[in-house]
Design an enzyme around this catalytic site. Structure first.
Site, PDB file in Angstrom:
ATOM      1  N   GLU A  43       0.833  -1.211   0.000  1.00 49.01           N
ATOM      2  CA  GLU A  43       0.000   0.000   0.000  1.00 49.01           C
ATOM      3  C   GLU A  43       0.866   1.259   0.000  1.00 49.01           C
ATOM      4  OE1 GLU A  43      -2.850  -0.623  -0.878  1.00 49.01           O
ATOM      5  OE2 GLU A  43      -2.986  -2.710  -0.233  1.00 49.01           O
ATOM      6  N   CYS A  92      10.625  -1.977  -9.479  1.00 49.91           N
ATOM      7  CA  CYS A  92       9.763  -1.277  -8.533  1.00 49.91           C
ATOM      8  C   CYS A  92      10.597  -0.571  -7.469  1.00 49.91           C
ATOM      9  CB  CYS A  92       8.770  -2.247  -7.894  1.00 49.91           C
ATOM     10  SG  CYS A  92       7.514  -2.812  -9.036  1.00 49.91           S
TER      11      CYS A  92
HETATM   12 ZN   LIG Z   1      -2.263  -3.044  -4.979  1.00 55.53          ZN
HETATM   13 ZN   LIG Z   2       7.755  -5.143  -9.200  1.00 55.87          ZN
END
Ligand SMILES: [Zn+2]
Ligand SMILES: [Zn+2]
Lengths: 310, 153
Positions: B94, B131
């Site tokens: 989140e 990410c």
């Molecule tokens: Zn998500």
């Molecule tokens: Zn990722």
């Protein structure tokens, strides 16, 4: 032994693909079927038949001439007929439509009553889906091609193509009150409106996944439209098409990993559209069975148009 | 977080996570970088049957629920370590959304979308290299803009 294994491993048939009858019979070492076992319209089968016929002639004319590398002196039927009678697999067994069936008829399918029965049966009954995957709570049947407008197309034995709504469309539309299928003999085109569904007096148009002539419709849907909601890939199929541009059409459909990727993109898009008021992302959650019921106060028609691409 | 009775939905017998998120938006202190609510109630969001968590994309507020992270929900014996790992993954996920990250296709990456608890258990409590780069970049950018005290990554 090692080299044999190596050779064998190169002949692996990918899941969802089927061996060509010429490979099954051992005439060629590797060839996958790309025409849904409809040998009568298969270019490869035709070319092979011609090749074999020519080889047979040349063997008679000049037996001493050096044999070329790709010498094919027997057709797949010839080869299969050399096998003991108990090993002559029926072509429905090769395609997996029946578990075990030995050909009693010297591969003359045109005059085989079992073939006729299978042709008829396969038209009416949808085959069970053996494998399916789950994309964020949406069901995806394997071995099926998907159109961006959320219909599916499944090439079947004999070259016909079965058509249905995918699980995403079914959930988005919600419980259907009526499905207005095209008439038999009607021509449909890939990416153009093929039929219409109704729910609470509202209608939604749905695109056809491929080009062709409608040869059969699922009559059970007239009384039980909810079958399309409950069994979208099996009993809830919509109609069968005699395709006119199959190979070209299949190239613009999603299959396998591509279909799963497309579905997860559509899922994210649907989620953000349904929750437009806040820019949010949700972690978790299978989709509800009836998405339309959750779009309270939102425009069902707008959602349907967006995702069914009409 | 106290029981968010204001978000209870009579028809679904669950709590609407969007209503709670809107509430969090109102009581979020101005000098906070990220504000996360943790609740025990079962959350849903329109069109999904349930959610483990919800977050604003590039916003400050997010919300997670312990309800479906508890092993007991799946008829498993209580397991504190497992629960803590699940909370860690969900919270990090989140937080990633709050920093502008969207769902990742890498099933081991913490930004992979968990549809079911098995997905949460499969993924690692860390970002994949892509990410991670994005997370770091966004965090550094925020720190330059907002003069927050940044944790060292
Ligand atoms: Zn998500
Ligand atoms: Zn990722």
């Amino acid at each position: 032994m090692v080299s044999k294994d190596k050779r064998e491993s190169m002949k692996i048939v990918p899941p969802g693909k089927k061996k060509c009858v010429w490979m099954e019979a051992g005439v060629v070492s590797y060839k996958l079927c790309d025409n849904n076992y409809d040998c009568s319209t298969c270019v490869y089968d035709h070319a092979m038949q011609v090749k074999v016929a020519r080889q047979k002639e040349s063997v008679v004319v000049a037996a001493s001439i050096d044999t070329p590398a790709d010498k094919f002196t027997a057709t797949w039927v010839d080869k299969m007929m050399q096998l003991p009678a108990s090993q002559r697999k029926c072509r429905y067994m090769i395609t997996g439509e029946v578990a075990r069936k030995i050909c009693p008829n010297a591969y003359e399918c045109g005059s085989c009553s079992f073939d006729q029965m299978m042709q008829e049966r396969l038209q009416v009954e949808a085959l069970p889906v053996h494998a399916r995957s789950d994309v964020g709570g949406f069901d995806l049947a394997e071995g099926v091609y998907y159109h961006e407008g959320h219909t599916w197309a499944k090439p079947e034995y004999g070259g016909r193509v079965r058509v249905g709504l995918d699980d995403f469309a079914q959930r988005l539309l919600g419980r259907l009150s009526r499905i207005e299928l095209p008439n038999i003999g009607h021509e449909v085109k890939q990416g153009e409106v093929g039929f219409q569904v109704r729910k609470n007096g509202q209608a939604a148009q749905v695109l056809s996944p491929i080009d062709g002539i409608v040869s059969h419709i699922n009559n059970e849907l007239l009384d039980q439209p909810e079958l399309a909601n409950e069994f979208p890939y099996e009993k809830g199929w919509l109609f069968i098409i005699e395709p006119t541009k199959l190979r070209k059409n299949l190239k613009s459909l999603f299959y396998g990993e591509e279909a799963s990727k497309y579905l997860s993109e559509e899922r994210e898009k649907l989620f953000s559209l349904a929750n437009e008021d806040l820019r949010i992302a949700a972690d978790g959650g299978v989709s509800v069975d009836d998405i339309s019921g959750e779009l309270k106060g939102k425009n069902w028609a707008k959602f349907v148009k967006t995702f069914l691409k009409t | 977080m106290e029981n968010p009775t204001y978000a209870y939905d009579e028809t679904r017998h669950q709590y609407n996570s969007k209503v709670i998120l809107k509430h969090l938006l109102q009581c979020c202190p101005h000098d906070t970088l990220s504000f996360m609510g943790v609740t025990r109630v079962d959350l849903f969001v329109p069109i999904l049957k349930y959610v483990f968590g919800l977050a604003q994309i590039k916003g400050k507020c997010s919300l997670i629920s312990l309800y479906r992270l508890l092993p007991q929900f799946y008829n498993q014996p209580p397991n504190r370590d497992l629960l803590m790992t699940r909370i860690e993954k969900t919270a990090l996920h989140e937080l990633g959304h709050c920093l502008g990250l969207t769902h990742c296709r890498d099933r081991r990456c913490v930004m992979h979308s968990s549809t079911r608890i098995e997905d949460t258990d499969f993924k690692q409590p860390e970002f994949c290299p892509t990410c991670f780069e994005l997370f770091k970049w966004r965090l550094e950018k925020l720190s330059r803009e907002g003069n927050y005290l940044m944790p060292k990554l």
